[in-house]
Enzyme design. Structure first.
Site, mmCIF file in Angstrom:
data_model
loop_
_atom_site.group_PDB
_atom_site.id
_atom_site.type_symbol
_atom_site.label_atom_id
_atom_site.label_comp_id
_atom_site.label_asym_id
_atom_site.label_seq_id
_atom_site.Cartn_x
_atom_site.Cartn_y
_atom_site.Cartn_z
ATOM 1 N N ARG A 1 -10.345 -11.358 1.708
ATOM 2 C CA ARG A 1 -11.174 -12.410 1.109
ATOM 3 C C ARG A 1 -10.454 -13.761 1.153
ATOM 4 N NH1 ARG A 1 -11.478 -9.070 -4.412
ATOM 5 N NH2 ARG A 1 -11.194 -7.400 -2.905
ATOM 6 N N LYS B 1 0.842 -1.197 0.000
ATOM 7 C CA LYS B 1 0.000 0.000 0.000
ATOM 8 C C LYS B 1 0.879 1.249 0.000
ATOM 9 C CE LYS B 1 -4.020 -1.721 2.555
ATOM 10 N NZ LYS B 1 -5.008 -1.475 1.494
HETATM 11 N N1 BES Z 1 -8.234 -3.578 4.075
HETATM 12 C C1 BES Z 1 -8.342 -3.188 2.735
HETATM 13 C C2 BES Z 1 -9.624 -2.416 2.422
HETATM 14 C C3 BES Z 1 -9.742 -1.057 3.039
HETATM 15 C C4 BES Z 1 -9.204 0.047 2.395
HETATM 16 C C5 BES Z 1 -10.420 -0.887 4.227
HETATM 17 C C6 BES Z 1 -9.333 1.299 2.971
HETATM 18 C C7 BES Z 1 -10.544 0.365 4.781
HETATM 19 C C8 BES Z 1 -10.005 1.460 4.153
HETATM 20 C C9 BES Z 1 -8.311 -4.414 1.813
HETATM 21 O O1 BES Z 1 -7.564 -5.475 2.265
HETATM 22 C C10 BES Z 1 -7.732 -3.958 0.512
HETATM 23 O O2 BES Z 1 -6.616 -3.554 0.507
HETATM 24 N N2 BES Z 1 -8.526 -4.019 -0.531
HETATM 25 C C11 BES Z 1 -8.106 -3.579 -1.808
HETATM 26 C C12 BES Z 1 -8.689 -4.516 -2.836
HETATM 27 C C13 BES Z 1 -8.135 -4.325 -4.225
HETATM 28 C C14 BES Z 1 -6.673 -4.726 -4.259
HETATM 29 C C15 BES Z 1 -8.937 -5.159 -5.188
HETATM 30 C C16 BES Z 1 -8.624 -2.158 -2.035
HETATM 31 O O3 BES Z 1 -9.730 -1.840 -1.609
HETATM 32 O O4 BES Z 1 -7.895 -1.362 -2.607
HETATM 33 ZN ZN ZN Z 2 -5.505 -5.303 1.737
#
Ligand code: BES
Ligand code: ZN
Ligand code: ZN
Length: 495
Positions: free
Chosen positions: A347, A273
Site C-alpha cells: 500500500r 515475515k
Molecule cells: N505481500 C503481502 C500479502 C500476501 C500474503 C500476499 C500472503 C500473498 C500471500 C503483504 O505485503 C503483507 O505482508 N501484508 C500483511 C499486512 C499486515 C501487516 C497488515 C499481511 O497480510 O499479513
Molecule cells: Zn508485506
C-alpha cells in the site's frame, strides 16, 4: 505460437495425431455422427456410448490405430442446455493434460456440430494456458521436455465465415500468450527479477509493440517526493523503479489507468515475515505482471481508448537502512503516514504510484491490482479476488468481465467507516488497521491516494498464484489472473 487454422472441408492432415470431439450427455449421437470419423470409429463411438463408457460428462480418450487420426478424445460437457464457456475450458484443460501425457502434438477439433453452442476461442484458451510450464532454470534433457501442441486444425460448419472466425481465434491466442508472458514474470525468482529487470522487460515489450514507455529511478522519485515508495525501497541495495507504459488513440474519448503492485520480493522488512513459505513472496509482483500483461494486449490490439499502465516496483528487505516501525513519511500527495508495520508495504508503494498517476494523467477510471493482504486468502481463498470500490458501475463492469473469463471477483465494502480505522496517532494515516477486516482496511488506505478518480482495487493475494478452480492453470505457478479480465474490460469500455 500454436498454428491454429479453420477448415470447412473434411480433410485429415497427415500429421494429425488426435481427433477431438466435444459431446453432450443428452446428445451423444451428434458426436458419433461427426463426418470426420471413419466408419469403424463411428460404430465404436456409438457402441461405447450405448455401453456408458462415453457418457458426455467426462472426457474419454481411446486409440483408433486403423484411422488416419490415430486417436480420439471425446470431451464430456454435460447437458447441452447447461454448458458454459467455463465448463468448456475446464473440460479442455483436463484434456490438455491427457494430450501432454500421451504426447499428442497435432489436434483436429470437430467444431461443426457445436456451432452456436460452444466457442472455439474457449478451446484455444484452455490449451494455450493449459500447456504453460515454467522451466527456465531446470536442466531437462531434450527427450524429457514437456511435449506441447504445435498445431490445431478446426473443422467448422459450412456457414462459418473463415476469415472472421480465424481472426477471432488468433486474438484469443494472443490474449492468452500475454497471460503466459505475465506468468513468466510472476514465476521468476527474486534474483532473476529485480525492479530494474522488471523495468527492462516491460520497456522492451512496449518497444516491441510500438508503445511509449519510460521508467523512473530513485533520483526522479526523490524529486517527485515519493517518500512513501522510497521508504519501502530504502532497505534494499536494488534501485526502485516506476514503470509507465502509454497507449494513446486518436479516437479515444476516455483514459483508463492500470496500476500493479510490483514487489519483486517481500521479506516483510524490519517486521520480518516468518521463514516458512517466505520464498512464495517472489510472487508479490503478480499485480504488476497482471497490469503489464493486460498492457501487452493493449499494445498489440491498440483499442480506441487511452490506457496508461503504472507499475511501482521495489524490494522489501530487512537491513540497517530499512524503514523502521513508527517512522513517519510524507507521500507525494502531501499525506503523512505512520508506518506501524513494514510488512504492509504494498500500500505504501501503491500510494505514491496512484497519486502520481492521478496527478499526471488524470484518468477517468483507475484499477489497481495487488497481492496486498493475507487476509484476502482467509476471506476468499484461492478462488475469488477481492474487489473494493465505491463505484457501482465499475464493480458491475469488472465483475462481469471477470465472469466472462473465469477470473472471478467478490466485492467487499469500502466507505468512510472503514477509512476511520486508518487514522494515525502522530500522522494523517497509519499503514495498518485493527486485527480484523485486513483486506478492507488495506483498500481503505489506498482510497486516500486516488482523489476524485473513479477507482477499483483488486486484491489478488490468493488468485495471482496458487489459484484453484481452473483445470488449465497449474496451481503451483503464477496464474496470470487479471490479464484476461482487464483486457476484456478495456475492450468493453472501448466500444
Ligand atoms: N505481500 C503481502 C500479502 C500476501 C500474503 C500476499 C500472503 C500473498 C500471500 C503483504 O505485503 C503483507 O505482508 N501484508 C500483511 C499486512 C499486515 C501487516 C497488515 C499481511 O497480510 O499479513
Ligand atoms: Zn508485506
Ligand atoms: Zn507484499
Amino acid at each position: 505460437m500454436i498454428d491454429i487454422h479453420l477448415i470447412n472441408q473434411c480433410t485429415v492432415e497427415p500429421e494429425v495425431d488426435c481427433l477431438v470431439i466435444p459431446a453432450f450427455e443428452d446428445a451423444l449421437n451428434e458426436a458419433a455422427e461427426s463426418p470426420l470419423l471413419e466408419k469403424e470409429d463411428k460404430s465404436a463411438l456409438s457402441i461405447l456410448s450405448e455401453k456408458g463408457n462415453i457418457d458426455g460428462k467426462s472426457n474419454f480418450y481411446f486409440p483408433t490405430p486403423m484411422s488416419s487420426y490415430q486417436n480420439v478424445m471425446v470431451i464430456g460437457l454435460g447437458k447441452k442446455a447447461d454448458v458454459t464457456p467455463a465448463k468448456y475450458r475446464e473440460a479442455v484443460g483436463k484434456a490438455a493434460s491427457t494430450f501432454q501425457k500421451m504426447k499428442k502434438t497435432h489436434l483436429l477439433l470437430e467444431a461443426a456440430h457445436t456451432e452456436g453452442v460452444l466457442n472455439v476461442e474457449n478451446f484455444v484458451e484452455a490449451i494455450v494456458l493449459g500447456q504453460y510450464s515454467y522451466d527456465e532454470f531446470k536442466n531437462i534433457p531434450d527427450d524429457k521436455k514437456p511435449i506441447t501442441i504445435s498445431e490445431i486444425c478446426v473443422h467448422v460448419a459450412d456457414s462459418v465465415d473463415l476469415t472472421i472466425s480465424q481472426a477471432q481465434i488468433n486474438l484469443a491466442q494472443t490474449k492468452c500468450e500475454s497471460a503466459n508472458w505475465a506468468r513468466d514474470l510472476a514465476n521468476k525468482p527474486g534474483n532473476a527479477l529485480t525492479p530494474s529487470i522488471l523495468a527492462e522487460e516491460a520497456l522492451s515489450m512496449a518497444k516491441e509493440f510500438d508503445c511509449e514507455a519510460y521508467a523512473l529511478g530513485e533520483k526522479e522519485m526523490t524529486e517527485l517526493k515519493m517518500n512513501s515508495l522510497l521508504a519501502v525501497s530504502q532497505g534494499s541495495a536494488e534501485e526502485a523503479k516506476m514503470i509507465v507504459i502509454k497507449h494513446t488513440h486518436p479516437q479515444a474519448t476516455k483514459t483508463i489507468a492500470l496500476v500493479g503492485k510490483g514487489l519483486t520480493f517481500d521479506a516483510g522488512g524490519i517486521s520480518l515475515k516468518p521463514s516458512k513459505g517466505m520464498e512464495q513472496m517472489k510472487f508479490d509482483m503478480c499485480g504488476a505482471a497482471a497490469a503489464l500483461g493486460a498492457m501487452r494486449n493493449v499494445c498489440i490490439m491498440k483499442p480506441a481508448i487511452n490506457i496508461i499502465c503504472v507499475v511501482p516496483s521495489s524490494e522489501n528487505l530487512c537491513s540497517s537502512t530499512a524503514v523502521k516501525p513508527g517512522d513517519i513519511v510524507k507521500a507525494m500527495n502531501g499525506k503523512t503516514i505512520e508506518i506501524y508495520n513494514t510488512d504492509a508495504e504494498g500500500r505504501l508503494i501503491l500510494a505514491d504510484a496512484m497519486a502520481y498517476t492521478v496527478d499526471k494523467y488524470k484518468p477517468d477510471m483507475m484499477v489497481d491490482l495487488a497481492t496486498l493482504t493475507g487476509a484476502c486468502i482467509t476471506a476468499l481463498g484461492h478462488h475469488y479476488a477481492g474487489l473494493m470500490t465505491e463505484n457501482d458501475d465499475m464493480a458491475k463492469a469488472l465483475t462481469e468481465a471477470g465472469d466472462t473469463v473465469h477470473e472471478r471477483l467478490w466485492r467487499l465494502p469500502l466507505n468512510d467507516e472503514m477509512r476511520e480505522l486508518l487514522k494515525g496517532n502522530d500522522a494523517d494515516l497509519c499503514n495498518i488497521g485493527p486485527p480484523y477486516a485486513g483486506t478492507i482496511t488495506a483498500g481503505a488506505f489506498l482510497s486516500n491516494f486516488v482523489g476524485d478518480t473513479k477507482w477499483a482495487h483488486l486484491d489478488i493475494a490468493g488468485t495471482g498464484w496458487g489459484m484453484k478452480g481452473a483445470s488449465y492453470l497449474n496451481e503451483k505457478l503464477g496464474s496470470g489472473f487479471g490479464v484476461r479480465l482487464l483486457t476484456r474490460w478495456i475492450l468493453n469500455e472501448a466500444e
